[in-house]
Design a protein around this motif. Structure first.
Motif, PDB file in Angstrom:
ATOM      1  N   ARG A 119       0.868  -1.179   0.000  1.00  0.00           N
ATOM      2  CA  ARG A 119       0.000   0.000   0.000  1.00  0.00           C
ATOM      3  C   ARG A 119       0.899   1.222   0.000  1.00  0.00           C
ATOM      4  O   ARG A 119       1.698   1.412   0.900  1.00  0.00           O
ATOM      5  CB  ARG A 119      -0.901   0.014   1.236  1.00  0.00           C
ATOM      6  CG  ARG A 119      -1.858  -1.144   1.258  1.00  0.00           C
ATOM      7  CD  ARG A 119      -2.799  -1.058   2.414  1.00  0.00           C
ATOM      8  NE  ARG A 119      -3.492  -2.331   2.576  1.00  0.00           N
ATOM      9  CZ  ARG A 119      -3.965  -2.765   3.718  1.00  0.00           C
ATOM     10  NH1 ARG A 119      -3.850  -2.048   4.804  1.00  0.00           N
ATOM     11  NH2 ARG A 119      -4.576  -3.928   3.779  1.00  0.00           N
ATOM     12  N   ASP A 120       0.741   2.011  -1.029  1.00  0.00           N
ATOM     13  CA  ASP A 120       1.622   3.170  -1.225  1.00  0.00           C
ATOM     14  C   ASP A 120       3.064   2.688  -1.235  1.00  0.00           C
ATOM     15  O   ASP A 120       3.421   1.840  -2.013  1.00  0.00           O
ATOM     16  CB  ASP A 120       1.363   4.251  -0.172  1.00  0.00           C
ATOM     17  CG  ASP A 120      -0.068   4.759  -0.218  1.00  0.00           C
ATOM     18  OD1 ASP A 120      -0.603   4.882  -1.344  1.00  0.00           O
ATOM     19  OD2 ASP A 120      -0.649   5.012   0.843  1.00  0.00           O
ATOM     20  N   SER A 121       3.897   3.198  -0.343  1.00  0.00           N
ATOM     21  CA  SER A 121       5.302   2.778  -0.335  1.00  0.00           C
ATOM     22  C   SER A 121       5.593   1.812   0.807  1.00  0.00           C
ATOM     23  O   SER A 121       6.750   1.514   1.086  1.00  0.00           O
ATOM     24  CB  SER A 121       6.204   4.006  -0.222  1.00  0.00           C
ATOM     25  OG  SER A 121       5.936   4.672   0.995  1.00  0.00           O
ATOM     26  N   ASP A 122       4.535   1.304   1.477  1.00  0.00           N
ATOM     27  CA  ASP A 122       4.714   0.394   2.605  1.00  0.00           C
ATOM     28  C   ASP A 122       4.400  -1.043   2.203  1.00  0.00           C
ATOM     29  O   ASP A 122       3.597  -1.286   1.313  1.00  0.00           O
ATOM     30  CB  ASP A 122       3.761   0.753   3.754  1.00  0.00           C
ATOM     31  CG  ASP A 122       4.109   2.073   4.422  1.00  0.00           C
ATOM     32  OD1 ASP A 122       5.304   2.422   4.448  1.00  0.00           O
ATOM     33  OD2 ASP A 122       3.178   2.725   4.918  1.00  0.00           O
ATOM     34  N   ILE A 123       5.032  -1.967   2.879  1.00  0.00           N
ATOM     35  CA  ILE A 123       4.663  -3.370   2.798  1.00  0.00           C
ATOM     36  C   ILE A 123       3.753  -3.611   3.999  1.00  0.00           C
ATOM     37  O   ILE A 123       4.107  -3.305   5.133  1.00  0.00           O
ATOM     38  CB  ILE A 123       5.893  -4.290   2.887  1.00  0.00           C
ATOM     39  CG1 ILE A 123       6.851  -4.001   1.727  1.00  0.00           C
ATOM     40  CG2 ILE A 123       5.468  -5.759   2.890  1.00  0.00           C
ATOM     41  CD1 ILE A 123       8.210  -4.631   1.903  1.00  0.00           C
ATOM     42  N   VAL A 124       2.558  -4.143   3.763  1.00  0.00           N
ATOM     43  CA  VAL A 124       1.592  -4.356   4.838  1.00  0.00           C
ATOM     44  C   VAL A 124       1.433  -5.851   5.056  1.00  0.00           C
ATOM     45  O   VAL A 124       1.158  -6.606   4.123  1.00  0.00           O
ATOM     46  CB  VAL A 124       0.234  -3.714   4.484  1.00  0.00           C
ATOM     47  CG1 VAL A 124      -0.782  -3.983   5.572  1.00  0.00           C
ATOM     48  CG2 VAL A 124       0.401  -2.219   4.259  1.00  0.00           C
ATOM     49  N   ILE A 125       1.630  -6.287   6.295  1.00  0.00           N
ATOM     50  CA  ILE A 125       1.473  -7.680   6.675  1.00  0.00           C
ATOM     51  C   ILE A 125       0.276  -7.755   7.622  1.00  0.00           C
ATOM     52  O   ILE A 125       0.278  -7.136   8.668  1.00  0.00           O
ATOM     53  CB  ILE A 125       2.735  -8.217   7.382  1.00  0.00           C
ATOM     54  CG1 ILE A 125       3.965  -8.047   6.479  1.00  0.00           C
ATOM     55  CG2 ILE A 125       2.546  -9.678   7.779  1.00  0.00           C
ATOM     56  CD1 ILE A 125       5.269  -8.355   7.171  1.00  0.00           C
ATOM     57  N   GLU A 126      -0.746  -8.514   7.220  1.00  0.00           N
ATOM     58  CA  GLU A 126      -1.927  -8.698   8.073  1.00  0.00           C
ATOM     59  C   GLU A 126      -1.880 -10.092   8.666  1.00  0.00           C
ATOM     60  O   GLU A 126      -1.602 -11.066   7.978  1.00  0.00           O
ATOM     61  CB  GLU A 126      -3.211  -8.531   7.269  1.00  0.00           C
ATOM     62  CG  GLU A 126      -3.391  -7.117   6.757  1.00  0.00           C
ATOM     63  CD  GLU A 126      -4.636  -6.946   5.937  1.00  0.00           C
ATOM     64  OE1 GLU A 126      -5.276  -5.909   6.073  1.00  0.00           O
ATOM     65  OE2 GLU A 126      -4.967  -7.859   5.138  1.00  0.00           O
ATOM     66  N   LEU A 127      -2.129 -10.179   9.971  1.00  0.00           N
ATOM     67  CA  LEU A 127      -2.072 -11.444  10.686  1.00  0.00           C
ATOM     68  C   LEU A 127      -3.462 -11.820  11.170  1.00  0.00           C
ATOM     69  O   LEU A 127      -4.106 -11.045  11.871  1.00  0.00           O
ATOM     70  CB  LEU A 127      -1.125 -11.325  11.895  1.00  0.00           C
ATOM     71  CG  LEU A 127       0.287 -10.841  11.593  1.00  0.00           C
ATOM     72  CD1 LEU A 127       1.060 -10.647  12.896  1.00  0.00           C
ATOM     73  CD2 LEU A 127       1.004 -11.816  10.700  1.00  0.00           C
ATOM     74  N   TYR A 128      -3.906 -13.016  10.800  1.00  0.00           N
ATOM     75  CA  TYR A 128      -5.197 -13.552  11.234  1.00  0.00           C
ATOM     76  C   TYR A 128      -4.925 -14.789  12.065  1.00  0.00           C
ATOM     77  O   TYR A 128      -4.137 -15.647  11.660  1.00  0.00           O
ATOM     78  CB  TYR A 128      -6.068 -13.927  10.043  1.00  0.00           C
ATOM     79  CG  TYR A 128      -6.454 -12.749   9.188  1.00  0.00           C
ATOM     80  CD1 TYR A 128      -7.634 -12.062   9.425  1.00  0.00           C
ATOM     81  CD2 TYR A 128      -5.642 -12.340   8.141  1.00  0.00           C
ATOM     82  CE1 TYR A 128      -8.005 -10.976   8.629  1.00  0.00           C
ATOM     83  CE2 TYR A 128      -5.998 -11.255   7.338  1.00  0.00           C
ATOM     84  CZ  TYR A 128      -7.165 -10.586   7.597  1.00  0.00           C
ATOM     85  OH  TYR A 128      -7.527  -9.511   6.801  1.00  0.00           O
ATOM     86  N   LYS A 129      -5.575 -14.918  13.212  1.00  0.00           N
ATOM     87  CA  LYS A 129      -5.389 -16.119  14.031  1.00  0.00           C
ATOM     88  C   LYS A 129      -5.873 -17.341  13.279  1.00  0.00           C
ATOM     89  O   LYS A 129      -6.876 -17.284  12.581  1.00  0.00           O
ATOM     90  CB  LYS A 129      -6.145 -15.994  15.340  1.00  0.00           C
ATOM     91  CG  LYS A 129      -5.529 -14.991  16.273  1.00  0.00           C
ATOM     92  CD  LYS A 129      -6.211 -15.001  17.601  1.00  0.00           C
ATOM     93  CE  LYS A 129      -5.539 -14.000  18.518  1.00  0.00           C
ATOM     94  NZ  LYS A 129      -6.140 -14.017  19.852  1.00  0.00           N
TER      95      LYS A 129
END
Length: 49
Positions: free
Chosen positions: A38-48
């Motif tokens: 997203r934009d210039s970031d790396i986004v890591i989403e964590l789901y249990k």
């Protein structure tokens, strides 16, 4: 650098500059991990699991 956002009933979201594969492997043992950019970031989403 990482920024952590936590909202009730939402996944944990990490915004990072670089992904460490060792840390990613560790996270995958406990969470379902989704990675996106997203934009210039790396986004890591964590789901249990």
């Amino acid at each position: 650098m990482a920024i952590i956002e936590v909202e009730p009933e939402a996944p944990v979201t990490l915004r990072v500059d670089v992904i460490d594969m060792g840390l990613l492997h560790l996270l995958e043992t406990r969470y379902v991990v989704l990675i996106s950019q997203r934009d210039s970031d790396i986004v890591i989403e964590l789901y249990k699991k």
